[in-house]
Design an enzyme around this catalytic site. Sequence first.
Site, short mmCIF file in Angstrom:
data_model
loop_
_atom_site.label_atom_id
_atom_site.label_comp_id
_atom_site.label_asym_id
_atom_site.label_seq_id
_atom_site.Cartn_x
_atom_site.Cartn_y
_atom_site.Cartn_z
N ASP A 57 114.40 32.62 -113.67
CA ASP A 57 115.38 33.20 -112.75
C ASP A 57 115.91 32.10 -111.83
O ASP A 57 115.40 30.99 -111.82
CB ASP A 57 114.78 34.36 -111.94
CG ASP A 57 113.44 34.02 -111.33
OD1 ASP A 57 113.23 32.83 -110.96
OD2 ASP A 57 112.60 34.91 -111.18
N ASP A 59 116.63 31.43 -108.00
CA ASP A 59 116.48 31.87 -106.61
C ASP A 59 117.34 31.01 -105.70
O ASP A 59 117.54 29.82 -105.95
CB ASP A 59 115.02 31.77 -106.18
CG ASP A 59 114.09 32.53 -107.12
OD1 ASP A 59 114.37 33.71 -107.39
OD2 ASP A 59 113.11 31.93 -107.61
N ASP A 133 105.01 27.69 -100.98
CA ASP A 133 103.62 27.51 -101.40
C ASP A 133 103.28 26.10 -101.88
O ASP A 133 102.45 25.42 -101.30
CB ASP A 133 103.20 28.59 -102.42
CG ASP A 133 104.20 28.80 -103.53
OD1 ASP A 133 105.20 28.07 -103.61
OD2 ASP A 133 103.97 29.72 -104.36
#
Length: 418
Positions: A57, A59, A133
Amino acid sequence: MLNNNLTTYTKKEHKLPLAEIHPAAKKIIEKLVDHGFEAYLVGGAVRDLLLGLHPKDFDIATDATPEEIKHIFKNKCRIIGRRFRLAHIYMGNAIYEVATFRGSDPGDRVIKKGQIIRDNVFGSIDQDAIRRDFSCNALYLDLLEENILDFAEGVKDLKSGELRLIGNPNKRFVEDPVRMLRAIRFNAKLGLEITDELKQHIISNRHHLHKVPAARLFDETVKLFHCGHMEIAFATLRELKMLELLFPNAAKHIDKNPVWHEFLTTAFRNTDTRLKHGLSVTPVFLTACVLWLEFLPLYDQLCIKGKNPHDALHEAAGKVMADQRQVLMIPKAIQNGVRQMWMLQLRFKKMYGKGVYGTLHHPRFRAGYDFLLLRAQVEKEFEAQAEFWTNIQSMSPEAVKSLIFGKKVKRKKLDHKL
Ligand code: ATP
Ligand code: MG
């Protein structure tokens, strides 16, 4: 930019294949920029393209707030999430996630015992980068200049093959324990190494996974199941003692009987292969495989106590689902699918008479049959059943009829054993 840690890579340096970026993602970014906002491609897409992989995907990160995004994209935009509000933009048949930069100001961020319950405090791009992260997930592609902005030495880590958590692991894993599962997924999928030090941090923080809402934990588990490299992820889950936190009963059974390790490894390998060939997968299948380890002995016990196989199956399935609900919230539809797959294992034993048609046309036949093949891969005694249900699918209606109603058909009394 007022940031000492920023390294900018030009197009000539990063060599990212810009043509692979979906035109719709580019359009969203251009539109935000036209309205005076900053907007970048971020996260998995930049990372995967740098690694020569196809992103799943695209983002986007921006300094526009969810309301400002909504104002620009109108009915193509829906604001979602409470814990982490962001905008979903619908273009063609894809959804693009547009997240507003998160800031470092405590503001109305909700933190309980170190865990971030809600994070809707907005900020600048450099603050946003260090709240992500892993360093490889904190890369921002500026489509106007075609530069990559790297605030956390992500490009260096990608080159050296290390999955590096940003910040202090004890703090970051408590803030959001799901990051430990993400580490296992990215390690398996991207081949980026988790250092021994980080592994120790995961082992010592793993109990925090209990605090993650059970529905989110199930979603993350499914992402792991379907990451395309679940065989590797399974080995790491075992190594880092995380399986017992996701599937406590299954973990106990694996420790007691090594055949279950082989059974699950084979199940995961089969799913990885299906994904590699672009075949469809459903979370029902692997959920049924993992929970089977607890289900089977329970079912057996109930039958030995005198319950008929159907009742025993429903009672044992109910108990397994209830136990599992304490940790993972398995949606009802998936629970039902799992039960049906197990029920089919009972039906597969009956290889004669009218019932065979019902079995063949059962809506879960495919998944149930794949499950039978898996069992036959691991245990020889299921080979004959597997062969019967394989052959019958390619037979003419006449041949099926004579096979299941013929005089030579063995109509032995079926026992309860699954
Ligand atoms: P993929 O989409 O291939 O699974 P991804 O890295 O894009 O991987 P997403 O879940 O799509 O993962 O998240 C997009 C980005 O948002 C990540 O790359 C990361 O920068 C950030 N992110 C997502 N989840 C977290 C988290 N739990 N903690 C911190 N940052 C996160
Ligand atoms: Mg992504």
